[in-house]
Each structure stands twice: as structure tokens, then as C-alpha cells.
Design a protein around this motif. Sequence first.
Motif, PDB file in Angstrom:
ATOM      1  N   THR A   1       0.827  -1.216   0.000  1.00  0.00           N
ATOM      2  CA  THR A   1       0.000   0.000   0.000  1.00  0.00           C
ATOM      3  C   THR A   1       0.860   1.265   0.000  1.00  0.00           C
ATOM      4  O   THR A   1       0.378   2.328  -0.364  1.00  0.00           O
ATOM      5  CB  THR A   1      -0.932   0.031   1.231  1.00  0.00           C
ATOM      6  N   HIS A   2       2.113   1.145   0.428  1.00  0.00           N
ATOM      7  CA  HIS A   2       3.040   2.284   0.416  1.00  0.00           C
ATOM      8  C   HIS A   2       4.422   1.820   0.821  1.00  0.00           C
ATOM      9  O   HIS A   2       4.616   0.650   1.163  1.00  0.00           O
ATOM     10  CB  HIS A   2       2.549   3.413   1.330  1.00  0.00           C
ATOM     11  N   VAL A   3       5.388   2.758   0.781  1.00  0.00           N
ATOM     12  CA  VAL A   3       6.737   2.467   1.273  1.00  0.00           C
ATOM     13  C   VAL A   3       6.663   2.573   2.797  1.00  0.00           C
ATOM     14  O   VAL A   3       6.582   3.662   3.356  1.00  0.00           O
ATOM     15  CB  VAL A   3       7.763   3.477   0.697  1.00  0.00           C
ATOM     16  N   HIS A   4       6.660   1.415   3.454  1.00  0.00           N
ATOM     17  CA  HIS A   4       6.479   1.380   4.906  1.00  0.00           C
ATOM     18  C   HIS A   4       7.716   1.863   5.638  1.00  0.00           C
ATOM     19  O   HIS A   4       8.845   1.613   5.204  1.00  0.00           O
ATOM     20  CB  HIS A   4       6.192  -0.064   5.354  1.00  0.00           C
ATOM     21  N   ALA A   5       7.489   2.517   6.770  1.00  0.00           N
ATOM     22  CA  ALA A   5       8.608   2.989   7.582  1.00  0.00           C
ATOM     23  C   ALA A   5       8.826   2.134   8.816  1.00  0.00           C
ATOM     24  O   ALA A   5       9.838   2.254   9.486  1.00  0.00           O
ATOM     25  CB  ALA A   5       8.345   4.434   8.018  1.00  0.00           C
ATOM     26  N   ASP A   6       7.868   1.261   9.116  1.00  0.00           N
ATOM     27  CA  ASP A   6       7.923   0.556  10.396  1.00  0.00           C
ATOM     28  C   ASP A   6       8.284  -0.920  10.267  1.00  0.00           C
ATOM     29  O   ASP A   6       8.393  -1.609  11.260  1.00  0.00           O
ATOM     30  CB  ASP A   6       6.578   0.702  11.123  1.00  0.00           C
TER      31      ASP A   6
ATOM     32  N   GLY B   1      -1.048  11.441   1.749  1.00  0.00           N
ATOM     33  CA  GLY B   1      -1.218  12.180   2.999  1.00  0.00           C
ATOM     34  C   GLY B   1      -0.331  11.599   4.090  1.00  0.00           C
ATOM     35  O   GLY B   1       0.369  12.321   4.795  1.00  0.00           O
ATOM     36  N   HIS B   2      -0.358  10.260   4.245  1.00  0.00           N
ATOM     37  CA  HIS B   2       0.601   9.592   5.147  1.00  0.00           C
ATOM     38  C   HIS B   2       1.949   9.568   4.426  1.00  0.00           C
ATOM     39  O   HIS B   2       2.975   9.924   4.992  1.00  0.00           O
ATOM     40  CB  HIS B   2       0.080   8.198   5.471  1.00  0.00           C
ATOM     41  N   THR B   3       1.946   9.138   3.164  1.00  0.00           N
ATOM     42  CA  THR B   3       3.071   9.331   2.241  1.00  0.00           C
ATOM     43  C   THR B   3       2.463   9.745   0.891  1.00  0.00           C
ATOM     44  O   THR B   3       1.267   9.553   0.667  1.00  0.00           O
ATOM     45  CB  THR B   3       3.894   8.033   2.011  1.00  0.00           C
TER      46      THR B   3
ATOM     47  N   GLY C   1      -4.351   0.501   3.897  1.00  0.00           N
ATOM     48  CA  GLY C   1      -2.948   0.782   4.233  1.00  0.00           C
ATOM     49  C   GLY C   1      -2.859   1.615   5.498  1.00  0.00           C
ATOM     50  O   GLY C   1      -3.545   1.338   6.491  1.00  0.00           O
ATOM     51  N   ASP C   2      -2.016   2.657   5.470  1.00  0.00           N
ATOM     52  CA  ASP C   2      -1.890   3.539   6.638  1.00  0.00           C
ATOM     53  C   ASP C   2      -2.636   4.848   6.423  1.00  0.00           C
ATOM     54  O   ASP C   2      -2.353   5.833   7.091  1.00  0.00           O
ATOM     55  CB  ASP C   2      -0.418   3.863   6.915  1.00  0.00           C
ATOM     56  N   ALA C   3      -3.554   4.896   5.465  1.00  0.00           N
ATOM     57  CA  ALA C   3      -4.367   6.117   5.305  1.00  0.00           C
ATOM     58  C   ALA C   3      -5.418   6.095   6.419  1.00  0.00           C
ATOM     59  O   ALA C   3      -5.276   6.771   7.429  1.00  0.00           O
ATOM     60  CB  ALA C   3      -4.997   6.164   3.918  1.00  0.00           C
TER      61      ALA C   3
END
Length: 233
Positions: free
Chosen positions: A55-60, A111-113, A130-132
Motif C-alpha cells: 500500500t506504500h513504502v512502509h517505515a515501520d 497524505g501519510h506518504t 494501508g496507513d491512510a
Amino acid sequence: MELRLLEYKSYTYTYLLADADTNEAVIIDPVIETVDRDVKLVHDLGLKLIYAANTHVHADHVTGSGSIKKLIPTCKSVIAEVSKAKADVKVNEGDLIKFGKFKLEVRSTPGHTDGCITFVLHEKGLVFTGDALLIRGCGRTDFQQGNPGSLYDSIHKKILSLPQSFYVFPAHDYTGQTMSTVGEELRYNPRLTKPKNEFVEIMKNLNLPYPKQIDKALPANMVCGVFDVPESS
Ligand SMILES: [Fe+2]
């Protein structure tokens, strides 16, 4: 068929979706630590995994998509083109990820990324956010390309505009809840029920700790979670 899996170090939810007639399957947000579990499940169920989508480039956490591709060479990695990360398939707003008789519609939800995308499985009334949008929350906006104003617009225009009966499946939950609905989040999400200016103020004042795995995860996730190192090294 829709299976929900947890990686409990980063509280990441991984989703395995399959068409029971053709056995074609997609995995959403796999984590490197749980690749062996997920690949075993794919084999046990006789599935043909065709996509590993992030869903995105995760940071965690580090994505499992590169490791899955090594074990299942026919599987293609998928990420948003806007993310500028390496992947076999780079998707944009409106693209369709097809598996068997099903298709995931790609919705751009920055918005998150910048490169955050949401997948909608219209036929089943499911949305993978995802993280939205998280359950009673949302992704943080204080690093990567975070922008609270655009996150608010993304969630309202692209996710909460879906039918209220649609089930919401986020990339994480830190309280143990595994699913929600669009209707529930419209009514009870403590951040998204606020007007935009109040939402922006809330997001600017969260004072969250620096993510534990970010220094390792971000560079790895730009290249599918695997650095290109020679086999012998
Ligand atoms: Fe994230």
C-alpha cells in the motif's frame, strides 16, 4: 477467499486474497519476518500467487515482497508509481489488479506518504486502506511526505465515500481490532469526524516517537525489501 494475517512485532496486517475457482491470489503488505509463514500458506492452499502489493513504502517494517518473489518467481511486486520505489508493476489511480474473476481497484490516497494507495474489492465490499485510514485513527503525517490536509481529503473523498457497508481492513491496528466498516468510521473515528482544520491541528500535535525500524525499513522498501547484493557476499 480472504485471509487476515498478523506480524506482531510491527502489528502489521497482511492480507491474502484468492479466487477459489482459479486459485489466483494476491498478497497485500507482506512483512519480511513472516514470509515463510505466508509462502507455506500459499503452497498449502494450492494458490497461484501472482502479485505481492504494497500500500506504500512502509517505515515501520521491511516488506516481504522481494523475499516472496525469490521463493515464488512468478509473483510480481506492485507499488504506486508515485512512490518511486522499485517494483515489477507500478500502479496509478484507477488501475486494476486482476486475480481470477476479481479485481482490486487502485485509489490514490496520499497524505501519510505521497505514494499511499488504497485497494477496493468492489465485488466483495472490502477496502484495504494501508496507513491512510486506520480503525478509529489514521496514519501519522509527521515524516516521509506526510501532509495532514491531503490525508483528510484522501480519506473522505476516496474511502469514506464508499458504501457504508464496506469492510475496512487497515495495514495496522495497535489495539487488536481486525476490521471496521466505512459507516463505523464515518460515525466514530475521533479524528475524521472533525472538520478539516481541527484534524490538521490534531495531526500536528501528536508528538509520536520516531519509528523503531525506519532507518532500516525505508531504504530497504525502496527496493522491494531486498538489497541487490551478489549471492556470494
Ligand atoms: Fe506507513
